[in-house]
Design a protein around this motif. Structure first.
Motif, PDB file in Angstrom:
ATOM      1  N   SER A 208       9.231   0.988   0.344  1.00 32.37           N
ATOM      2  CA  SER A 208       7.968   0.602   0.962  1.00 32.37           C
ATOM      3  C   SER A 208       7.278   1.835   1.542  1.00 32.37           C
ATOM      4  CB  SER A 208       8.209  -0.411   2.076  1.00 32.37           C
ATOM      5  OG  SER A 208       8.912   0.200   3.159  1.00 32.37           O
ATOM      6  N   SER A 209       6.004   1.690   1.899  1.00 30.78           N
ATOM      7  CA  SER A 209       5.270   2.816   2.488  1.00 30.78           C
ATOM      8  C   SER A 209       5.937   3.301   3.772  1.00 30.78           C
ATOM      9  CB  SER A 209       3.820   2.416   2.779  1.00 30.78           C
ATOM     10  OG  SER A 209       3.139   2.133   1.576  1.00 30.78           O
ATOM     11  N   PHE A 210       6.409   2.366   4.583  1.00 25.39           N
ATOM     12  CA  PHE A 210       7.088   2.749   5.826  1.00 25.39           C
ATOM     13  C   PHE A 210       8.363   3.524   5.525  1.00 25.39           C
ATOM     14  CE2 PHE A 210      10.346   1.850   9.047  1.00 25.39           C
ATOM     15  CZ  PHE A 210       9.738   2.402  10.169  1.00 25.39           C
ATOM     16  N   GLU A 211       9.154   3.042   4.568  1.00 25.00           N
ATOM     17  CA  GLU A 211      10.401   3.723   4.217  1.00 25.00           C
ATOM     18  C   GLU A 211      10.130   5.108   3.634  1.00 25.00           C
ATOM     19  OE1 GLU A 211      13.369   0.009   3.069  1.00 25.00           O
ATOM     20  OE2 GLU A 211      11.805   0.605   1.641  1.00 25.00           O
ATOM     21  N   LEU A 212       9.077   5.218   2.834  1.00 25.76           N
ATOM     22  CA  LEU A 212       8.708   6.523   2.301  1.00 25.76           C
ATOM     23  C   LEU A 212       8.336   7.493   3.414  1.00 25.76           C
ATOM     24  CD1 LEU A 212       6.571   5.507  -0.819  1.00 25.76           C
ATOM     25  CD2 LEU A 212       8.716   6.801  -0.870  1.00 25.76           C
ATOM     26  N   GLY A 213       7.621   6.988   4.429  1.00 20.01           N
ATOM     27  CA  GLY A 213       7.248   7.826   5.571  1.00 20.01           C
ATOM     28  C   GLY A 213       8.460   8.311   6.336  1.00 20.01           C
ATOM     29  N   GLY A 276       0.401  10.263  -1.754  1.00 18.52           N
ATOM     30  CA  GLY A 276      -0.990  10.138  -1.359  1.00 18.52           C
ATOM     31  C   GLY A 276      -1.459   8.716  -1.135  1.00 18.52           C
ATOM     32  N   ALA A 277      -0.634   7.749  -1.526  1.00 24.50           N
ATOM     33  CA  ALA A 277      -1.027   6.338  -1.390  1.00 24.50           C
ATOM     34  C   ALA A 277      -0.711   5.815   0.011  1.00 24.50           C
ATOM     35  CB  ALA A 277      -0.287   5.490  -2.430  1.00 24.50           C
ATOM     36  N   ASP A 278      -1.582   4.973   0.525  1.00 23.14           N
ATOM     37  CA  ASP A 278      -1.366   4.266   1.799  1.00 23.14           C
ATOM     38  C   ASP A 278      -1.112   5.204   2.985  1.00 23.14           C
ATOM     39  OD1 ASP A 278      -1.602   1.822   0.431  1.00 23.14           O
ATOM     40  OD2 ASP A 278       0.529   1.863  -0.102  1.00 23.14           O
ATOM     41  N   GLY A 279      -1.577   6.426   2.903  1.00 14.96           N
ATOM     42  CA  GLY A 279      -1.445   7.350   4.036  1.00 14.96           C
ATOM     43  C   GLY A 279      -0.020   7.715   4.378  1.00 14.96           C
ATOM     44  N   VAL A 280       0.893   7.703   3.386  1.00 17.00           N
ATOM     45  CA  VAL A 280       2.308   7.981   3.647  1.00 17.00           C
ATOM     46  C   VAL A 280       2.501   9.351   4.294  1.00 17.00           C
ATOM     47  CG1 VAL A 280       4.542   8.424   2.544  1.00 17.00           C
ATOM     48  CG2 VAL A 280       3.175   6.451   1.842  1.00 17.00           C
ATOM     49  N   GLY A 281       1.763  10.360   3.806  1.00 20.46           N
ATOM     50  CA  GLY A 281       1.955  11.711   4.315  1.00 20.46           C
ATOM     51  C   GLY A 281       0.952  12.140   5.368  1.00 20.46           C
ATOM     52  N   ASP A 282       0.126  11.209   5.854  1.00 23.01           N
ATOM     53  CA  ASP A 282      -0.926  11.598   6.807  1.00 23.01           C
ATOM     54  C   ASP A 282      -0.376  12.198   8.089  1.00 23.01           C
ATOM     55  OD1 ASP A 282      -2.842  10.853   5.034  1.00 23.01           O
ATOM     56  OD2 ASP A 282      -3.553   9.097   6.139  1.00 23.01           O
TER      57      ASP A 282
END
Length: 526
Positions: A208-213, A276-282
């Motif tokens: 998920s985006s959270f897990e990727l973050g 770059g998707a869903d602000g993962v690396g912001d």
């Protein structure tokens, strides 16, 4: 072509190892032969890497498996353009630093020179292993060898200050890699079923985006060699080492291994589209942008030249981290190019600092007024390298900063252009006064105070006699001259390299594009 490229890859590893074995056979008693072995080995290694660059440019992608535990877990190498650029920087600057080390170590009569050259050779092997790693397992192994092989270099002086710096160095680098980086690698293996570096990444749709973050945070802080704030403390503390070691840490291998690893993770593990998707690396974008400015502000407070350059490195590394976090085509190209431009600029600055120390024994900026008149080559080289890091044309650093600004706009973070520009102005404030004082102020003059007047700075020089401020040094520079030739030639060479990179950066970018093509497509919205 592939078989030849594989042979070159193997030989590039073997040669520095052979150098490391041969050096102790000569030792202090035959130091000319010892240093000849170092120089010949460095030249031969770079020649092999150049041959490998030619093969990779022609499309070869050599792959070598040394040991395979499971199909997805192996000690293996795979050469691609991004790793090739890092290998060229490390092996090429090994030659320069070796020549400089001869002048510095002899000129300052340093002890334990044989061990120094041995550890340096092992560090180059480790850097090449990181550059050519085919997967995270191989990279982790060489990453740890690099830490261990450079620890004796950091503690080279073996006094209490050096031991303390070494403890911090070892604790932070081994601690972050074991507690954060290793679990991140295991998580990647479990989630993706592989740790192999794959164009476009291996994590798309796996977390998920959270897990990727969270995984990105483990990697970003686990790669302690990238000196990302607030885990940057090992870098200033490691400045207790001799200047050639500082150059190794800042320009040749150690910190470059950190930021290279982060770039490689973005391109080949996360994938630019996924990151770059869903602000993962912001969050990493914001942190890197803040670190660029904060590190520059801290650098301004330091009167000790190596301390100022250390915090400058923290800020400059954050440019590369920013390029990785942006995950846009121009951003990643700018980050990768900045590995090269920063390497030439920063090794020049540190070699200049060492040359000043060998020639005069001075380490505090406030004590360096007027030295440029006695050491014109050293201070001119310092000025060129400083302007390159600031980003002034026609010097190489201007292109990498331009690409980072474009990458910020591509990724929709236009405010970061302001951070890059503000940091460049701060670079001007803490680097150029050193050159101005060197050429235009004299010992004892206080009309232009050192910019290091805040916390951590030295005591400003007292007012000198009238002749000090009217253009006469009052004999205070009598006997001061350039450092030994073996110290001066390398720093002039790398300063000229900063100029050459302005004209050849396009070739570097063209070579890198095959590795970063997925990022380029994302950045262009294709």
């Amino acid at each position: 072509m592939t078989a030849s490229a594989e042979s070159l890859t193997i030989l590039a590893f073997i040669l520095p190892l052979v150098v490391g074995v041969l050096i102790p056979l000569f030792g202090e008693a035959q130091r000319n032969l010892r240093e000849a072995v170092t120089l010949v080995g460095a030249l031969a290694t770079f020649a092999l890497v150049l041959g490998l660059i030619s093969a990779v440019a022609d499309g070869a992608r050599p792959e070598i498996v040394l040991v395979s535990v499971q199909p997805d877990i192996a000690l293996a190498f795979s050469v691609e353009p991004l790793g090739m650029v890092f290998a060229a920087v490390a092996s090429g600057l090994w030659i320069v630093n070796s020549v400089y080390s001869i002048g510095y170590m002899r000129g300052h009569d340093e002890p334990r020179q044989t061990g120094f050259y041995v550890c340096f050779a092992i560090a180059i092997v480790s850097a090449l292993g990181i550059a050519f790693s085919a997967n995270l397992v191989t990279l982790f192994l060489f990453y740890e060898i690099l830490t261990i092989s450079t620890y004796p270099l950091v503690t080279h002086k073996q006094d209490e200050k050096a031991r303390r710096g070494g403890r911090i160095y070892l604790l932070l680098l081994l601690g972050t890699s074991m507690v954060l980086l290793l679990p991140a690698i295991v998580w990647t293996q479990v989630a993706a079923g592989t740790t192999a570096f794959t164009p476009g990444g291996v994590l798309a749709g796996k977390l998920s985006s959270f897990e990727l973050g969270v995984l990105l945070a483990l990697f970003a802080f686990g790669i302690g060699k990238a000196a990302l704030m607030p885990l940057h403390g090992w870098l200033p503390n490691a400045m207790v080492a001799p200047t050639p070691v500082s150059a190794l840490l800042h320009a040749v291998a150690v910190v470059k291994a950190g930021v290279f690893t982060l770039l490689k993770l973005v391109v080949f593990i996360f994938g630019p589209a996924t990151l770059g998707a869903d602000g993962v690396g912001d969050w990493l974008v914001y942190l890197a942008g803040a670190a660029i400015v904060v590190a520059s502000l801290i650098a301004m407070t330091k009167d000790n030249l190596k301390a100022r350059l250390a915090y400058s490195t923290v800020g400059q590394l954050s440019y590369i981290i920013l390029g990785a976090a942006l995950a846009s085509g121009a951003g990643l190209l700018g980050g990768a190019l900045h590995i090269v431009t920063h390497a030439f600029g920063k090794i020049t600055l540190f070699m200049c600092a060492g040359a000043i120390y060998v020639a005069t024994g001075k380490t505090e900026i406030s004590d360096m007024r007027g030295l440029g008149r006695a050491m014109p080559f050293t201070f001119a080289a310092f000025g060129i390298a400083a302007l390159s890091l600031i980003g002034v044309p026609p010097l190489g650093g201007s292109w990498s900063k331009w690409l980072l600004a474009v990458g910020s706009a591509e990724a929709g973070h236009t405010f970061l252009i302001a951070a890059v520009m503000i940091s460049s102005l701060l670079n001007v404030a803490y680097l150029l006064p050193i050159v101005v004082q060197g050429f235009y102020r004299f010992p004892g003059s206080s009309s232009v105070p050192s910019s290091g007047s805040g916390p951590g700075s030295g005591t400003p020089a007292k007012d000198g006699p009238p002749e000090a401020s009217t253009g006469n040094d009052g004999g205070l520079l009598a006997g001061v001259r350039e450092a030994p030739l073996f110290c001066v030639i390398p720093l002039v060479f790398t300063a000229l390299g900063c100029v050459a990179l302005f004209f050849f950066s396009g070739d570097v970018v063209a070579f890198l594009e095959p590795s970063l093509a997925p990022a380029k497509e994302v950045g262009n919205g294709e």
